[in-house]
Design a protein around this motif. Sequence first.
Motif, mmCIF file in Angstrom:
data_model
loop_
_atom_site.group_PDB
_atom_site.id
_atom_site.type_symbol
_atom_site.label_atom_id
_atom_site.label_comp_id
_atom_site.label_asym_id
_atom_site.label_seq_id
_atom_site.Cartn_x
_atom_site.Cartn_y
_atom_site.Cartn_z
ATOM 1 N N ARG A 142 -64.095 54.079 81.836
ATOM 2 C CA ARG A 142 -64.011 53.194 80.410
ATOM 3 C C ARG A 142 -62.750 53.347 79.421
ATOM 4 O O ARG A 142 -62.432 52.524 79.121
ATOM 5 N N VAL A 143 -62.057 54.173 80.046
ATOM 6 C CA VAL A 143 -60.475 54.053 80.069
ATOM 7 C C VAL A 143 -59.567 53.011 80.192
ATOM 8 O O VAL A 143 -58.985 52.036 79.711
ATOM 9 N N LEU A 144 -60.087 52.594 81.376
ATOM 10 C CA LEU A 144 -59.717 51.098 81.909
ATOM 11 C C LEU A 144 -60.165 49.392 81.545
ATOM 12 O O LEU A 144 -59.031 48.725 81.667
ATOM 13 N N LEU A 145 -61.593 49.777 80.914
ATOM 14 C CA LEU A 145 -61.952 49.001 80.365
ATOM 15 C C LEU A 145 -61.054 48.855 78.470
ATOM 16 O O LEU A 145 -60.657 47.695 78.471
ATOM 17 N N GLN A 146 -60.660 50.183 78.630
ATOM 18 C CA GLN A 146 -60.650 49.990 77.182
ATOM 19 C C GLN A 146 -58.875 49.335 77.388
ATOM 20 O O GLN A 146 -58.451 48.182 76.178
ATOM 21 N N GLN A 147 -58.235 50.083 78.486
ATOM 22 C CA GLN A 147 -57.080 49.157 77.987
ATOM 23 C C GLN A 147 -57.002 47.708 78.561
ATOM 24 O O GLN A 147 -55.936 46.828 78.128
ATOM 25 N N ALA A 148 -57.631 47.181 79.823
ATOM 26 C CA ALA A 148 -57.976 45.721 79.976
ATOM 27 C C ALA A 148 -58.202 44.845 78.590
ATOM 28 O O ALA A 148 -57.973 44.022 78.653
ATOM 29 N N GLU A 149 -58.792 46.176 78.001
ATOM 30 C CA GLU A 149 -59.783 44.713 76.870
ATOM 31 C C GLU A 149 -58.271 44.552 75.444
ATOM 32 O O GLU A 149 -58.053 44.080 74.867
ATOM 33 N N ARG A 150 -56.820 45.319 75.519
ATOM 34 C CA ARG A 150 -56.227 45.215 75.102
ATOM 35 C C ARG A 150 -55.476 44.326 75.519
ATOM 36 O O ARG A 150 -54.077 44.483 74.917
ATOM 37 N N GLY A 151 -55.160 44.101 76.500
ATOM 38 C CA GLY A 151 -54.026 43.271 77.166
ATOM 39 C C GLY A 151 -53.435 44.315 79.005
ATOM 40 O O GLY A 151 -52.801 43.145 78.992
ATOM 41 N N VAL A 152 -53.672 45.256 78.970
ATOM 42 C CA VAL A 152 -53.260 46.041 80.181
ATOM 43 C C VAL A 152 -54.084 45.213 80.771
ATOM 44 O O VAL A 152 -54.793 45.354 81.187
ATOM 45 N N LYS A 153 -53.067 45.117 82.350
ATOM 46 C CA LYS A 153 -53.681 44.400 83.394
ATOM 47 C C LYS A 153 -53.600 45.201 84.427
ATOM 48 O O LYS A 153 -52.853 46.786 84.381
ATOM 49 N N ILE A 154 -54.486 45.298 85.008
ATOM 50 C CA ILE A 154 -54.826 47.089 85.874
ATOM 51 C C ILE A 154 -54.293 46.212 87.215
ATOM 52 O O ILE A 154 -55.759 45.879 87.620
ATOM 53 N N TYR A 155 -54.179 46.775 88.205
ATOM 54 C CA TYR A 155 -54.027 46.715 89.508
ATOM 55 C C TYR A 155 -54.627 47.800 91.304
ATOM 56 O O TYR A 155 -54.257 48.575 90.195
ATOM 57 N N VAL A 156 -55.747 48.214 91.087
ATOM 58 C CA VAL A 156 -56.792 48.895 92.225
ATOM 59 C C VAL A 156 -56.769 48.517 93.435
ATOM 60 O O VAL A 156 -57.118 47.710 94.029
ATOM 61 N N LEU A 157 -55.585 49.496 94.130
ATOM 62 C CA LEU A 157 -56.031 49.066 95.542
ATOM 63 C C LEU A 157 -56.409 50.446 96.728
ATOM 64 O O LEU A 157 -56.118 51.340 96.058
ATOM 65 N N ILE A 158 -57.715 50.488 97.638
ATOM 66 C CA ILE A 158 -58.292 51.618 97.842
ATOM 67 C C ILE A 158 -58.538 51.638 99.107
ATOM 68 O O ILE A 158 -58.491 50.301 99.939
ATOM 69 N N TRP A 159 -58.539 52.752 100.293
ATOM 70 C CA TRP A 159 -59.273 52.423 101.448
ATOM 71 C C TRP A 159 -60.672 52.111 101.109
ATOM 72 O O TRP A 159 -61.170 52.286 100.665
ATOM 73 N N ASN A 160 -60.480 50.985 101.983
ATOM 74 C CA ASN A 160 -61.951 50.328 102.419
ATOM 75 C C ASN A 160 -61.851 51.031 104.112
ATOM 76 O O ASN A 160 -62.375 51.107 104.871
ATOM 77 N N ALA A 161 -63.122 52.516 103.157
ATOM 78 C CA ALA A 161 -63.214 53.316 104.054
ATOM 79 C C ALA A 161 -65.071 53.370 105.479
ATOM 80 O O ALA A 161 -65.374 52.080 104.362
ATOM 81 N N PRO A 162 -64.871 53.447 106.747
ATOM 82 C CA PRO A 162 -66.168 53.050 107.269
ATOM 83 C C PRO A 162 -67.044 53.914 107.319
ATOM 84 O O PRO A 162 -66.683 55.700 106.432
ATOM 85 N N THR A 163 -68.335 53.447 106.981
ATOM 86 C CA THR A 163 -69.070 54.380 106.319
ATOM 87 C C THR A 163 -69.840 55.959 107.380
ATOM 88 O O THR A 163 -70.639 56.695 106.707
ATOM 89 N N VAL A 164 -69.034 55.768 108.417
ATOM 90 C CA VAL A 164 -68.963 56.947 109.760
ATOM 91 C C VAL A 164 -68.761 58.144 109.037
ATOM 92 O O VAL A 164 -67.443 57.968 109.389
#
Length: 370
Positions: A142-164
């Motif tokens: 909700r926080v990220l959405l609120q800021q995105a709606e205000r025009g803030v650009k948001i970039y998220v980079l996460i580890w592509n973890a294995p399911t094992v």
Amino acid sequence: ADTRWFVLRSGFLAYYRNKTDEHPLNVINISYGSVRLVGTQCFYINTLDFERQFYTKDSDELSKWINALRSNLGGVNRYKSFAPVRKRINAQWFINGQEYFEELLSLLLQARERIFIADWYLSPGVYLCRDQPLNKQTRLDRVLLQQAERGVKIYVLIWNAPTVGFNLQAKYVCDYLNSLSANIHAIRHPYLTPMTWSHHQKFVVIDDFFAFVGGIDLCYTRYDTNEYRITDPTEEVFPGRDYSNLNFAGEDNGPTKTVRVDRTKFARLPWHDIHMLVDGLAAHDVAINFIQRWNHAMRVESSRIRFLTPLEYKPMEDKKVRFCRTVYENCECQVLRSICQWSAGVPVPEQSIYKAYLVAIKESRHFIYI
């Protein structure tokens, strides 16, 4: 001739079709590259994944480009880090998730231009504030959405973890965040699921000027107070998935309300960890680390490629920011890391954090805590 508009900043060379374009065609990390003269009106750039010859209109323009490019090449810093020692930095440390999450929430809501998030494990449904009653507007998504709606650009980079062995659901996280707003861009890396190594950096950068760095992921089970409560029968502090015990259930991601551990039968496992905040040029260096990793990851995301460049650095006088806690002023800081070709596209592995550990241990006088 192929004419382009170029921007050079903080070790990155970006080029655009023209100066009105918002997004660059490519961004080259020249920190690890070389530049050499080729005649009186031409120079050559060579990096790990880019090489090209450039022509200038005259020798004066050539001289300006050569000087500018060479000033952006990586130098030799302490511990062979990509970042130099920075002075006059404001800093603060946080013990446990409560202190970190509350300060983070405050600064996220004050973001003006963009937010970078890199995590090993990220849960969009985690609450950053546990005041009663729980306020859904303090949930990370909700926080990220609120800021995105205000025009803030948001970039998220996460580890592509294995399911094992893990159920971090990186694909679910990215798909969900990308569905919230066109201003939110989430990707997972590496493209092929790793089995023997991971991205373990955990940090958030706000406007390239404030950076939270440390050991706490923005995910379920990481929030804790100095009381380390092991029960929460009414879900006041640890709602849904946030109540867990790794002795009985592994790391698990997904919708907030899903129950992982029966709180009437099992105690929760407390979580003790630390994080910290830095600002100014030290935070700018953390942003550069993110940009290096993001641009490297984007080269396999060709369907929606969007390269990043550093923001122009502005001094503290332009930042009217409210902190939740008192910060320590005039600190000396250096950003250290471990990084290599697969994780950020750098030609030579960097082990600056490891080198700093060894020096600290060698120079210790009284105690070593590990």
